[in-house]
Design a protein around this motif. Structure first.
Motif: not given
Length: 241
Positions: A21-32
């Motif tokens: 579970a890549w937390r950074w990707a999950e927490e920055n979905r909108a910016a990604i």
């Protein structure tokens, strides 16, 4: 896991993919996703497939053991564009250190319709689902030869592939290299690759560059890991084989 710079000769490379579970990707979905929309607007051919990133690595002279996880390509691109904000993962890829029979290296120049347009490095690609085998094994050896063939037109009959791997850790990149030595000099090999590029409908490369000595290193277009590899390779501490 993080090391600023380490270059290690290893006998074997083993890699597996495991759920993560890549937390950074999950927490920055909108910016990604906003970053992805911006990137696709500039480079429409980009495709958001699934790729493999490194979550753990252990390197000894006998073995380099990598653990990968699957993620969207958009996550990888955003992580790079945002300055690699999560230091716990790495972009670990297999790469042929292509050189001519005279010892000079041959790098590709990425086409401007790719994500890394204008950058100069050896043919390579981030591993993806096509590199997965039974039991979650990641087939980096096949990834290496496939990328070399797709980008340059060279097949395994055109070069001798070293058994030894050279692991270049220049965070956040981990390049897992093997020397691929052509049966012809670098200048002749470069012309052959240019002809192959000209015949491709959608080439990933726009040209090639020959690197014969440390003075040929270009900090403006070459990634840091490749600059480090060349300095090591052209020094007494990193003899060519």
């Amino acid at each position: 896991m993080r090391r600023e710079l380490a270059i290690t000769r290893v006998a074997r490379v083993e890699a597996v993919s495991r759920p993560f579970a890549w937390r950074w990707a999950e927490e920055n979905r909108a910016a990604i996703m906003e970053n992805w929309r911006r990137r696709v607007a500039a480079t429409p051919k980009m495709f958001n497939g699934r790729v493999l990133l490194v979550s753990d690595i252990a390197v000894t002279p006998d073995l380099c053991r990598n653990t990968y996880f699957e993620t969207d390509y958009a996550n990888l691109v955003a992580w790079i564009d945002m300055g690699h904000p999560d230091p716990g993962v790495a972009n670990g890829f297999a790469m042929a250190a292509l050189r001519g029979s005279d010892g000079a290296y041959i790098c590709g120049v990425m086409s401007h319709d790719t994500a890394n347009g204008g950058r100069v490095y050896f043919p390579a690609g981030t591993p993806d689902r096509s590199d997965l085998r039974d039991g979650g094994r990641v087939d980096l050896a096949t990834s290496l030869t496939r990328e070399l063939r797709e980008e340059t037109g060279l097949t395994e009959a055109d070069y001798t592939l070293s058994d030894e791997w050279i692991v270049v850790e220049r965070w956040p990149a981990v390049a897992l290299m093997r020397h691929a030595t052509l049966h012809i000099p670098a200048a002749e090999g470069a012309e052959r690759i240019r002809a192959a590029i000209a015949a491709q409908e959608h080439p990933e490369l726009s040209d090639v560059r020959i690197v014969r000595r440390a003075e040929d290193i270009d900090p403006k277009t070459m990634p840091l890991f490749l600059q480090s590899f060349f300095r090591w390779s052209f020094s007494t501490s990193g003899p060519q084989r």
